[in-house]
Design a protein around this motif. Structure first.
Motif, PDB file in Angstrom:
ATOM      1  N   ILE A 148       0.863  -1.191   0.000  1.00  0.00           N
ATOM      2  CA  ILE A 148       0.000   0.000   0.000  1.00  0.00           C
ATOM      3  C   ILE A 148       0.903   1.246   0.000  1.00  0.00           C
ATOM      4  O   ILE A 148       0.940   1.999   0.966  1.00  0.00           O
ATOM      5  CB  ILE A 148      -1.000   0.007   1.199  1.00  0.00           C
ATOM      6  N   PRO A 149       1.602   1.473  -1.119  1.00  0.00           N
ATOM      7  CA  PRO A 149       2.583   2.571  -1.142  1.00  0.00           C
ATOM      8  C   PRO A 149       1.920   3.942  -0.994  1.00  0.00           C
ATOM      9  O   PRO A 149       0.776   4.130  -1.424  1.00  0.00           O
ATOM     10  CB  PRO A 149       3.224   2.471  -2.530  1.00  0.00           C
ATOM     11  N   ARG A 150       2.655   4.863  -0.436  1.00  0.00           N
ATOM     12  CA  ARG A 150       2.194   6.254  -0.366  1.00  0.00           C
ATOM     13  C   ARG A 150       2.128   6.851  -1.759  1.00  0.00           C
ATOM     14  O   ARG A 150       1.264   7.676  -2.066  1.00  0.00           O
ATOM     15  CB  ARG A 150       3.152   7.059   0.536  1.00  0.00           C
ATOM     16  N   SER A 151       3.063   6.438  -2.620  1.00  0.00           N
ATOM     17  CA  SER A 151       3.146   7.034  -3.945  1.00  0.00           C
ATOM     18  C   SER A 151       3.970   6.096  -4.821  1.00  0.00           C
ATOM     19  O   SER A 151       4.832   5.371  -4.314  1.00  0.00           O
ATOM     20  CB  SER A 151       3.858   8.393  -3.819  1.00  0.00           C
ATOM     21  N   TYR A 152       3.705   6.111  -6.121  1.00  0.00           N
ATOM     22  CA  TYR A 152       4.595   5.369  -7.024  1.00  0.00           C
ATOM     23  C   TYR A 152       6.017   5.911  -6.893  1.00  0.00           C
ATOM     24  O   TYR A 152       6.985   5.202  -7.114  1.00  0.00           O
ATOM     25  CB  TYR A 152       4.154   5.554  -8.480  1.00  0.00           C
ATOM     26  N   ARG A 153       6.088   7.201  -6.556  1.00  0.00           N
ATOM     27  CA  ARG A 153       7.396   7.864  -6.482  1.00  0.00           C
ATOM     28  C   ARG A 153       8.180   7.434  -5.250  1.00  0.00           C
ATOM     29  O   ARG A 153       9.329   7.786  -5.086  1.00  0.00           O
ATOM     30  CB  ARG A 153       7.200   9.380  -6.473  1.00  0.00           C
ATOM     31  N   MET A 154       7.497   6.743  -4.340  1.00  0.00           N
ATOM     32  CA  MET A 154       8.148   6.351  -3.085  1.00  0.00           C
ATOM     33  C   MET A 154       8.129   4.841  -2.937  1.00  0.00           C
ATOM     34  O   MET A 154       7.862   4.313  -1.862  1.00  0.00           O
ATOM     35  CB  MET A 154       7.442   7.023  -1.904  1.00  0.00           C
ATOM     36  N   MET A 155       8.349   4.158  -4.024  1.00  0.00           N
ATOM     37  CA  MET A 155       8.487   2.704  -3.886  1.00  0.00           C
ATOM     38  C   MET A 155       9.722   2.226  -4.640  1.00  0.00           C
ATOM     39  O   MET A 155      10.170   2.853  -5.594  1.00  0.00           O
ATOM     40  CB  MET A 155       7.226   1.968  -4.334  1.00  0.00           C
ATOM     41  N   GLU A 156      10.250   1.095  -4.153  1.00  0.00           N
ATOM     42  CA  GLU A 156      11.388   0.488  -4.830  1.00  0.00           C
ATOM     43  C   GLU A 156      10.884  -0.307  -6.027  1.00  0.00           C
ATOM     44  O   GLU A 156       9.704  -0.622  -6.136  1.00  0.00           O
ATOM     45  CB  GLU A 156      12.124  -0.458  -3.867  1.00  0.00           C
ATOM     46  N   GLY A 157      11.793  -0.621  -6.929  1.00  0.00           N
ATOM     47  CA  GLY A 157      11.464  -1.519  -8.034  1.00  0.00           C
ATOM     48  C   GLY A 157      12.506  -2.616  -8.076  1.00  0.00           C
ATOM     49  O   GLY A 157      13.650  -2.417  -7.635  1.00  0.00           O
ATOM     50  N   PHE A 158      12.110  -3.771  -8.595  1.00  0.00           N
ATOM     51  CA  PHE A 158      13.037  -4.906  -8.650  1.00  0.00           C
ATOM     52  C   PHE A 158      12.835  -5.672  -9.956  1.00  0.00           C
ATOM     53  O   PHE A 158      11.693  -5.894 -10.369  1.00  0.00           O
ATOM     54  CB  PHE A 158      12.764  -5.875  -7.492  1.00  0.00           C
ATOM     55  N   GLY A 159      13.928  -6.098 -10.553  1.00  0.00           N
ATOM     56  CA  GLY A 159      13.821  -6.938 -11.749  1.00  0.00           C
ATOM     57  C   GLY A 159      13.400  -8.358 -11.391  1.00  0.00           C
ATOM     58  O   GLY A 159      13.071  -9.144 -12.257  1.00  0.00           O
ATOM     59  N   VAL A 160      13.409  -8.679 -10.112  1.00  0.00           N
ATOM     60  CA  VAL A 160      13.038  -9.970  -9.515  1.00  0.00           C
ATOM     61  C   VAL A 160      14.001 -11.104  -9.913  1.00  0.00           C
ATOM     62  O   VAL A 160      14.711 -11.630  -9.078  1.00  0.00           O
ATOM     63  CB  VAL A 160      11.578 -10.371  -9.818  1.00  0.00           C
ATOM     64  N   HIS A 161      14.008 -11.493 -11.173  1.00  0.00           N
ATOM     65  CA  HIS A 161      14.852 -12.626 -11.582  1.00  0.00           C
ATOM     66  C   HIS A 161      16.334 -12.262 -11.486  1.00  0.00           C
ATOM     67  O   HIS A 161      16.708 -11.097 -11.510  1.00  0.00           O
ATOM     68  CB  HIS A 161      14.580 -12.999 -13.037  1.00  0.00           C
ATOM     69  N   THR A 162      17.144 -13.312 -11.476  1.00  0.00           N
ATOM     70  CA  THR A 162      18.568 -13.104 -11.696  1.00  0.00           C
ATOM     71  C   THR A 162      18.765 -13.077 -13.214  1.00  0.00           C
ATOM     72  O   THR A 162      18.313 -13.982 -13.916  1.00  0.00           O
ATOM     73  CB  THR A 162      19.374 -14.258 -11.072  1.00  0.00           C
ATOM     74  N   PHE A 163      19.372 -12.013 -13.694  1.00  0.00           N
ATOM     75  CA  PHE A 163      19.709 -11.902 -15.121  1.00  0.00           C
ATOM     76  C   PHE A 163      21.213 -12.082 -15.269  1.00  0.00           C
ATOM     77  O   PHE A 163      21.915 -12.362 -14.299  1.00  0.00           O
ATOM     78  CB  PHE A 163      19.291 -10.532 -15.669  1.00  0.00           C
ATOM     79  N   ARG A 164      21.692 -11.854 -16.506  1.00  0.00           N
ATOM     80  CA  ARG A 164      23.145 -11.909 -16.732  1.00  0.00           C
ATOM     81  C   ARG A 164      23.616 -10.608 -17.345  1.00  0.00           C
ATOM     82  O   ARG A 164      22.946 -10.051 -18.225  1.00  0.00           O
ATOM     83  CB  ARG A 164      23.477 -13.025 -17.728  1.00  0.00           C
ATOM     84  N   PHE A 165      24.739 -10.138 -16.883  1.00  0.00           N
ATOM     85  CA  PHE A 165      25.493  -9.093 -17.561  1.00  0.00           C
ATOM     86  C   PHE A 165      26.599  -9.803 -18.347  1.00  0.00           C
ATOM     87  O   PHE A 165      27.233 -10.733 -17.812  1.00  0.00           O
ATOM     88  CB  PHE A 165      26.180  -8.182 -16.533  1.00  0.00           C
ATOM     89  N   VAL A 166      26.857  -9.365 -19.562  1.00  0.00           N
ATOM     90  CA  VAL A 166      27.936  -9.959 -20.354  1.00  0.00           C
ATOM     91  C   VAL A 166      28.790  -8.806 -20.887  1.00  0.00           C
ATOM     92  O   VAL A 166      28.254  -7.859 -21.489  1.00  0.00           O
ATOM     93  CB  VAL A 166      27.374 -10.773 -21.544  1.00  0.00           C
ATOM     94  N   ASN A 167      30.105  -8.883 -20.660  1.00  0.00           N
ATOM     95  CA  ASN A 167      30.958  -7.786 -21.130  1.00  0.00           C
ATOM     96  C   ASN A 167      31.520  -8.067 -22.530  1.00  0.00           C
ATOM     97  O   ASN A 167      31.243  -9.122 -23.129  1.00  0.00           O
ATOM     98  CB  ASN A 167      32.042  -7.451 -20.106  1.00  0.00           C
ATOM     99  N   ALA A 168      32.299  -7.126 -23.044  1.00  0.00           N
ATOM    100  CA  ALA A 168      32.769  -7.229 -24.435  1.00  0.00           C
ATOM    101  C   ALA A 168      33.664  -8.449 -24.648  1.00  0.00           C
ATOM    102  O   ALA A 168      33.763  -8.975 -25.758  1.00  0.00           O
ATOM    103  CB  ALA A 168      33.519  -5.955 -24.830  1.00  0.00           C
ATOM    104  N   GLU A 169      34.279  -8.926 -23.563  1.00  0.00           N
ATOM    105  CA  GLU A 169      35.133 -10.131 -23.697  1.00  0.00           C
ATOM    106  C   GLU A 169      34.299 -11.408 -23.619  1.00  0.00           C
ATOM    107  O   GLU A 169      34.839 -12.507 -23.665  1.00  0.00           O
ATOM    108  CB  GLU A 169      36.192 -10.188 -22.578  1.00  0.00           C
TER     109      GLU A 169
END
Ligand code: HDD
Length: 719
Positions: free
Chosen positions: A213-234
């Motif tokens: 029951i957030p006070r505002s959309y502006r006052m809530m955290e967000g989460f990607g939930v899943h574990t994703f992957r970052f991949v670098n140029a190498e």
């Protein structure tokens, strides 16, 4: 890159330019048909005589009515109700070490974004303040194509495998025979399902907490939930979890308040977002990442692929890598907010998936749903969905095709066009999936490493402040109290016992039940028919930590009153000096004030100045304000003493634990409230949220605390 040239308004960017040819402005224009023919009479249909039948020939009438008849499209099956905004994202420093994603390289680059916040369960016309998770979906219009981070304000999910999603949604939506209740999980089918799905217990703790029951959309955290992957140029990959951290802190309203807001202003959150952006108080979040080396995959007491688990910030700190600012409201709700199509599978080189079975299923579902909702395979051409990166491929035709593809070839390989459009090498930005090695039998099964259903539910509960724990207990009493079938309540008590004995006990008391010693039936019924039930039994691992500070909203940022809404209760004769001193001080800190008076129009202050009244006690209500101030002025205070709704306003604000300030003279009004003894000093302890002298500085400090939950222990304010 999508950099903003200096001579443009700050909220214009490459996406605004991309939208511009599709926008329409009727100012100073003639009314026309869709064929561009000017209309001479939009009041009367074409008839055979002025009392005769309408003629089939009336193309103006036919076109207008036909279009109207087809205005509705299916709403989203989940997340139907939402609000959106434009803005930009800017990285703080290059993330090249971790990812080659172009928009995460150059701190001078602003990438346009469109964000849509939503409730999950309710229909499009339901209320913003339902107890629910909130969607937090961000579309980055990067130079390398669109990247969508389609998350929620809760970092875990109810289920571990997407194949259960239709069951979950059918259970939580209104019941099919009478379509009751609206926008609420407080009914039998939801809790029936949950009581048989122990994997949902961690999410249930979050959903019963004030996060829902957030006070505002502006006052809530967000989460990607899943574990994703970052991949670098190498080509080196690492696991990553995404977080959005609001700069205004994470704040909620009280449950009683949420229910009242749902009646008084069901648009509370979308209005709040809209008004903040219009006022130039742009909502801001920092993007955070938790990065885990591939070789550390099995170092935790949970499985990184399990979407019902968090990585506690104490184990892997959140690194803040950039900032998102929302600085422009949409021009048209339907064209932008309704037609925007998000998809967790919209990724760019440098960001990739993991085998989280919930994520894997989502990768199928989102395109499929857009085909139905937006009517065909060309939804990517709807202006809000168009990338700012060029699109070239051999896909053709389909309903409502907009692009006029030139040339004779629409296949590849071809020689007639020199092979164009041609594939890009990885060094040219071509997307290549991370080459994860997989060598496994094809089975319908769930890993035993997913079977710890309760440890993190307990971790969440243990990490809450006393007030937050009470709120969870009360929410459970409410929700299960709305359930009619006793066996469902009992099964839930058995699960709660696994989370925390005393929580189960307290909920049971409220329900007039006993916590069952032994559940009457197996609590986990999501077991494949031929599986050995033993391997599906919950198992508790010894947690790596007992408590996590980041999980409690009590530890959030409390250093600002920016955009907080303050009600000033006043009437004719209000003390002008006090009123203006307080108004100026609050507004200087970025708060907003509104005068609430017995009538609309204006009131005349003691110094003769007329002040505009924003709300009367009929159109205004305490539940949409963050704090209340009562200035003096004998005439003003005496008038308000005769207005029962003014007293109710204060009682209610007190009940919802909001800061209340009054000047020496204004205090007289507070003495007429239910908390009069606190005002007169007859009852202790002193309430830090009750300021009984004209002192803007202390009021500002109190407001930054947001709420004074310790008042709830008094428990006897009749508002
Ligand atoms: Fe979903 C919409 C977030 C699991 C299937 N989802 C939708 C939206 C958000 C999420 C924010 C609204 C996007 C918008 O504003 O348009 N969904 C999540 C999160 C999940 C999740 C954080 C778990 C981690 N979703 C999930 C699963 C499935 C779906 C497991 C199906 C297998 N979600 C959908 C959908 C929706 C949707 C049916 C409805 C409308 C839409 O996609 O565009 O495809």
């Amino acid at each position: 890159m999508a950099q903003k040239p200096n001579d443009k308004p700050a909220n214009e960017n490459k996406k605004t330019e991309n939208l511009a040819p599709h926008t329409e402005n009727s100012d100073e224009q003639f009314l026309t048909t869709n064929q561009g023919v000017r209309i001479n009479d939009n009041q009367n249909s074409l008839k055979a005589g002025d009392r005769g039948p309408t003629l089939m020939e009336d193309f103006i009438f036919r076109e207008k009515i036909t279009h109207f008849d087809h205005e509705r499209i299916p709403e989203r099956i989940v997340h139907a109700r939402g609000a959106g905004a434009h803005g930009y994202f800017q990285v703080y420093e290059s993330m090249a070490e971790y990812t080659k994603a172009g928009f995460l390289q150059d701190p001078s680059v602003q990438t346009p974004v469109f964000v849509r916040f939503s409730t999950v369960v309710g229909f499009r016309g339901s209320t913003d303040l339902a107890r629910d998770a909130r969607g937090f979906a961000v579309k980055f219009y990067t130079e390398e194509g669109n990247y969508d981070l389609v998350g929620n304000n809760i970092p875990v999910f109810f289920i571990q495998d997407s194949i259960k999603f239709p069951d979950l949604v059918h259970a939580v939506k209104p019941e099919p025979h009478h379509e009751i209740p609206q926008a609420s999980a407080a009914h039998d089918t939801f809790w029936d399902f949950i009581s048989l799905m122990p994997e949902s217990m961690h999410m249930i703790m979050w959903a019963m907490s004030d996060r829902a029951i957030p006070r505002s959309y502006r006052m809530m955290e967000g989460f990607g939930v899943h574990t994703f992957r970052f991949v670098n140029a190498e080509g080196k990959a690492r696991f990553v979890k995404f977080h959005w951290k609001p700069l205004l802190g994470v704040h909620a309203v009280a449950w009683d308040e949420a229910q009242k807001i749902s009646g008084k202003d069901p648009d509370f959150h979308r209005r709040d977002l809209w008004e903040a952006i219009e006022a130039g108080s742009y909502p801001e979040w920092e993007l955070g990442v938790q990065i885990v080396e591939e070789e550390d995959e099995h170092k935790f007491d949970f499985d990184l692929l399990d979407p019902t688990k968090i990585i506690p910030e104490e184990l892997v700190p959140v690194k803040r890598i950039g900032k998102m600012v929302l600085n422009r409201n949409p021009d048209n709700f339907f064209a932008e907010t309704e037609q925007v199509a998000f998809h967790p599978g919209h990724v760019v080189p440098g960001i990739d998936f993991t085998n989280d079975p919930l994520l894997q299923g989502r990768l199928f579902s989102y395109t499929d749903t857009q085909l139905k909702r937006l009517g065909g395979p060309n939804f990517h051409e709807i202006p809000i969905n168009r990338p700012v990166a060029p699109v070239h491929n051999n896909q053709r035709d389909g309903h409502m095709r907009q692009t006029i593809n030139k040339g004779r070839t629409s296949y590849e390989p071809n020689s007639m066009r020199g092979g164009c459009p041609f594939q890009a090498k990885m060094s040219e930005g071509g997307f290549a999936s991370y080459a994860e090695r997989i060598d496994a039998p094809k089975v319908r099964a769930r890993s035993e490493s997913f079977m710890d259903f309760y440890s993190q539910a307990t971790l969440f509960y243990n990490s809450q402040s006393e007030a937050e724990k009470t709120h969870i207990m009360e929410a459970l009493r409410f929700e299960l109290g709305m359930v009619e079938i006793e066996a469902i309540r009992e099964r839930m008590l058995s699960h709660l016992k696994e989370v925390d004995e005393s929580l189960a006990q307290q909920v049971a008391e409220g329900l007039g039940l006993k916590v069952p010693a032994q559940p009457k039936e197996p609590l986990n019924q999501s077991i494949p028919a031929d599986a050995d039930p033993e391997s599906y039994q919950p198992r508790r691992r010894k947690p790596m930590i007992e408590k996590s500070e980041a999980l409690s909203m009590a530890n959030t940022a409390k250093d600002s009153i920016k955009t907080r809404m303050v009600a000033i209760l006043a009437a004719d004769g209000v003390n002008e000096d006090e009123l203006t001193q307080m108004q100026k001080a609050l507004e200087a800190e970025g708060a907003m004030t509104k005068i609430v008076a017995p009538h609309l129009g204006t009131i005349k202050a003691s110094g003769g100045t007329e002040f505009k009244v924003e709300k009367s006690f009929l159109t205004g209500t305490s539940v949409v304000f963050d704090a209340v101030y009562v200035p003096g002025g004998t005439q003003s205070v005496d008038t308000l003493l005769g207005v029962p709704k003014a007293i109710h306003f204060l009682n209610e604000a007190y009940l919802h634990c909001k800061p209340i300030a009054a000047s020496e003279e204004g205090k007289k009004l507070l003495l007429a409230t239910y908390f009069t003894k606190k005002v007169s000093g007859e009852s202790t302890p002193v309430d830090a949220g009750l300021l009984l002298e004209q002192n803007p500085e202390s009021f500002i400090k109190a407001m930054a605390q947001h709420r004074f939950w310790e008042r709830e222990k008094e428990g006897k304010v009749p508002a």
